[in-house]
Design a protein around this motif. Sequence first.
Motif, PDB file in Angstrom:
ATOM      1  N   ALA A   1      -7.146  -5.315   0.773  1.00  0.00           N
ATOM      2  CA  ALA A   1      -6.857  -4.544  -0.443  1.00  0.00           C
ATOM      3  C   ALA A   1      -5.400  -4.076  -0.449  1.00  0.00           C
ATOM      4  O   ALA A   1      -4.742  -4.069  -1.494  1.00  0.00           O
ATOM      5  CB  ALA A   1      -7.803  -3.357  -0.548  1.00  0.00           C
ATOM      6  N   ILE A   2      -4.900  -3.692   0.723  1.00  0.00           N
ATOM      7  CA  ILE A   2      -3.504  -3.264   0.832  1.00  0.00           C
ATOM      8  C   ILE A   2      -2.569  -4.425   0.509  1.00  0.00           C
ATOM      9  O   ILE A   2      -1.621  -4.283  -0.263  1.00  0.00           O
ATOM     10  CB  ILE A   2      -3.229  -2.673   2.229  1.00  0.00           C
ATOM     11  CG1 ILE A   2      -3.961  -1.332   2.374  1.00  0.00           C
ATOM     12  CG2 ILE A   2      -1.730  -2.527   2.486  1.00  0.00           C
ATOM     13  CD1 ILE A   2      -4.011  -0.776   3.782  1.00  0.00           C
ATOM     14  N   LYS A   3      -2.858  -5.603   1.069  1.00  0.00           N
ATOM     15  CA  LYS A   3      -2.024  -6.777   0.812  1.00  0.00           C
ATOM     16  C   LYS A   3      -2.088  -7.226  -0.640  1.00  0.00           C
ATOM     17  O   LYS A   3      -1.138  -7.824  -1.158  1.00  0.00           O
ATOM     18  CB  LYS A   3      -2.449  -7.929   1.723  1.00  0.00           C
ATOM     19  CG  LYS A   3      -2.011  -7.747   3.158  1.00  0.00           C
ATOM     20  CD  LYS A   3      -2.425  -8.939   4.005  1.00  0.00           C
ATOM     21  CE  LYS A   3      -1.850  -8.866   5.399  1.00  0.00           C
ATOM     22  NZ  LYS A   3      -2.225 -10.040   6.216  1.00  0.00           N
ATOM     23  N   ALA A   4      -3.178  -6.928  -1.324  1.00  0.00           N
ATOM     24  CA  ALA A   4      -3.336  -7.328  -2.724  1.00  0.00           C
ATOM     25  C   ALA A   4      -2.603  -6.383  -3.682  1.00  0.00           C
ATOM     26  O   ALA A   4      -2.457  -6.710  -4.860  1.00  0.00           O
ATOM     27  CB  ALA A   4      -4.819  -7.379  -3.084  1.00  0.00           C
ATOM     28  N   GLN A   5      -2.147  -5.246  -3.176  1.00  0.00           N
ATOM     29  CA  GLN A   5      -1.467  -4.253  -4.005  1.00  0.00           C
ATOM     30  C   GLN A   5       0.048  -4.511  -3.956  1.00  0.00           C
ATOM     31  O   GLN A   5       0.681  -4.308  -2.925  1.00  0.00           O
ATOM     32  CB  GLN A   5      -1.797  -2.855  -3.469  1.00  0.00           C
ATOM     33  CG  GLN A   5      -1.113  -1.711  -4.142  1.00  0.00           C
ATOM     34  CD  GLN A   5      -1.397  -1.614  -5.616  1.00  0.00           C
ATOM     35  OE1 GLN A   5      -0.509  -1.926  -6.414  1.00  0.00           O
ATOM     36  NE2 GLN A   5      -2.592  -1.222  -5.988  1.00  0.00           N
TER      37      GLN A   5
ATOM     38  N   ASP B   1       2.581  -2.917  -4.948  1.00  0.00           N
ATOM     39  CA  ASP B   1       3.398  -1.754  -4.595  1.00  0.00           C
ATOM     40  C   ASP B   1       3.397  -1.459  -3.094  1.00  0.00           C
ATOM     41  O   ASP B   1       4.156  -0.608  -2.631  1.00  0.00           O
ATOM     42  CB  ASP B   1       2.924  -0.517  -5.352  1.00  0.00           C
ATOM     43  CG  ASP B   1       3.212  -0.608  -6.841  1.00  0.00           C
ATOM     44  OD1 ASP B   1       4.128  -1.367  -7.227  1.00  0.00           O
ATOM     45  OD2 ASP B   1       2.519   0.068  -7.626  1.00  0.00           O
ATOM     46  N   LEU B   2       2.545  -2.158  -2.336  1.00  0.00           N
ATOM     47  CA  LEU B   2       2.478  -1.953  -0.889  1.00  0.00           C
ATOM     48  C   LEU B   2       3.053  -3.136  -0.099  1.00  0.00           C
ATOM     49  O   LEU B   2       2.926  -3.184   1.120  1.00  0.00           O
ATOM     50  CB  LEU B   2       1.028  -1.682  -0.463  1.00  0.00           C
ATOM     51  CG  LEU B   2       0.388  -0.425  -1.062  1.00  0.00           C
ATOM     52  CD1 LEU B   2      -1.072  -0.324  -0.653  1.00  0.00           C
ATOM     53  CD2 LEU B   2       1.164   0.828  -0.677  1.00  0.00           C
ATOM     54  N   ALA B   3       3.703  -4.050  -0.783  1.00  0.00           N
ATOM     55  CA  ALA B   3       4.231  -5.255  -0.129  1.00  0.00           C
ATOM     56  C   ALA B   3       5.251  -4.941   0.961  1.00  0.00           C
ATOM     57  O   ALA B   3       5.383  -5.699   1.919  1.00  0.00           O
ATOM     58  CB  ALA B   3       4.851  -6.185  -1.171  1.00  0.00           C
ATOM     59  N   ASP B   4       5.968  -3.828   0.830  1.00  0.00           N
ATOM     60  CA  ASP B   4       6.976  -3.463   1.827  1.00  0.00           C
ATOM     61  C   ASP B   4       6.423  -2.565   2.924  1.00  0.00           C
ATOM     62  O   ASP B   4       7.167  -2.120   3.799  1.00  0.00           O
ATOM     63  CB  ASP B   4       8.163  -2.763   1.156  1.00  0.00           C
ATOM     64  CG  ASP B   4       8.994  -3.729   0.341  1.00  0.00           C
ATOM     65  OD1 ASP B   4       8.997  -4.938   0.668  1.00  0.00           O
ATOM     66  OD2 ASP B   4       9.646  -3.281  -0.624  1.00  0.00           O
TER      67      ASP B   4
ATOM     68  N   VAL C   1       1.956  -4.370   6.469  1.00  0.00           N
ATOM     69  CA  VAL C   1       2.010  -5.727   5.934  1.00  0.00           C
ATOM     70  C   VAL C   1       3.118  -6.529   6.623  1.00  0.00           C
ATOM     71  O   VAL C   1       2.926  -7.688   6.980  1.00  0.00           O
ATOM     72  CB  VAL C   1       2.230  -5.695   4.400  1.00  0.00           C
ATOM     73  CG1 VAL C   1       2.425  -7.094   3.837  1.00  0.00           C
ATOM     74  CG2 VAL C   1       1.059  -4.997   3.710  1.00  0.00           C
ATOM     75  N   LYS C   2       4.265  -5.899   6.847  1.00  0.00           N
ATOM     76  CA  LYS C   2       5.421  -6.600   7.406  1.00  0.00           C
ATOM     77  C   LYS C   2       5.438  -6.669   8.932  1.00  0.00           C
ATOM     78  O   LYS C   2       5.961  -7.606   9.501  1.00  0.00           O
ATOM     79  CB  LYS C   2       6.706  -5.943   6.914  1.00  0.00           C
ATOM     80  CG  LYS C   2       6.932  -6.132   5.436  1.00  0.00           C
ATOM     81  CD  LYS C   2       8.275  -5.576   5.042  1.00  0.00           C
ATOM     82  CE  LYS C   2       8.789  -6.408   3.891  1.00  0.00           C
ATOM     83  NZ  LYS C   2      10.202  -6.296   3.689  1.00  0.00           N
ATOM     84  N   SER C   3       4.912  -5.639   9.597  1.00  0.00           N
ATOM     85  CA  SER C   3       4.886  -5.573  11.070  1.00  0.00           C
ATOM     86  C   SER C   3       3.474  -5.204  11.527  1.00  0.00           C
ATOM     87  O   SER C   3       3.258  -4.126  12.069  1.00  0.00           O
ATOM     88  CB  SER C   3       5.882  -4.527  11.582  1.00  0.00           C
ATOM     89  OG  SER C   3       7.167  -4.790  11.141  1.00  0.00           O
TER      90      SER C   3
END
Length: 137
Positions: A100-104, A106-109, A113-115
Amino acid sequence: MRYWLFKSEPDAWSWDQQMAKGDLGEEWSGVRNYQARNFMRVMVSGDLGFFYHSQSDKAVVGIVSVIATVHPDSTSDDPAWECVDLKAVQAMPRPVTLAAIKAQPDLADMALVKSPRLSVQPVSADQWAIICKMGGL
């Protein structure tokens, strides 16, 4: 106030175990990554964090508060390793999954997700608000 995310494998230390510690809280010990340790070094009492179950659940399941600032990690004889103490504040009404976080957008950074391997990581105020809303808070 700063916001954080603390990752734990539920079979090593679970949200239920954190909750059971009550106001006494528990040392966030065993972190052996310099970047994660350095994040704990800047935490202050009252900072809030997401409690994230890694591995099986891959979800934010609760909110914790920093109740003791950085001190030597009792699980290490090496003075380089330090930790903070956390207490449970509340469970998320709805766990917020990594999917769900990856699908949002606004949370891409978000660091999660990144680390994704980093066990202690910062969360921005905007990211905090979005995930709280997603979790029913």
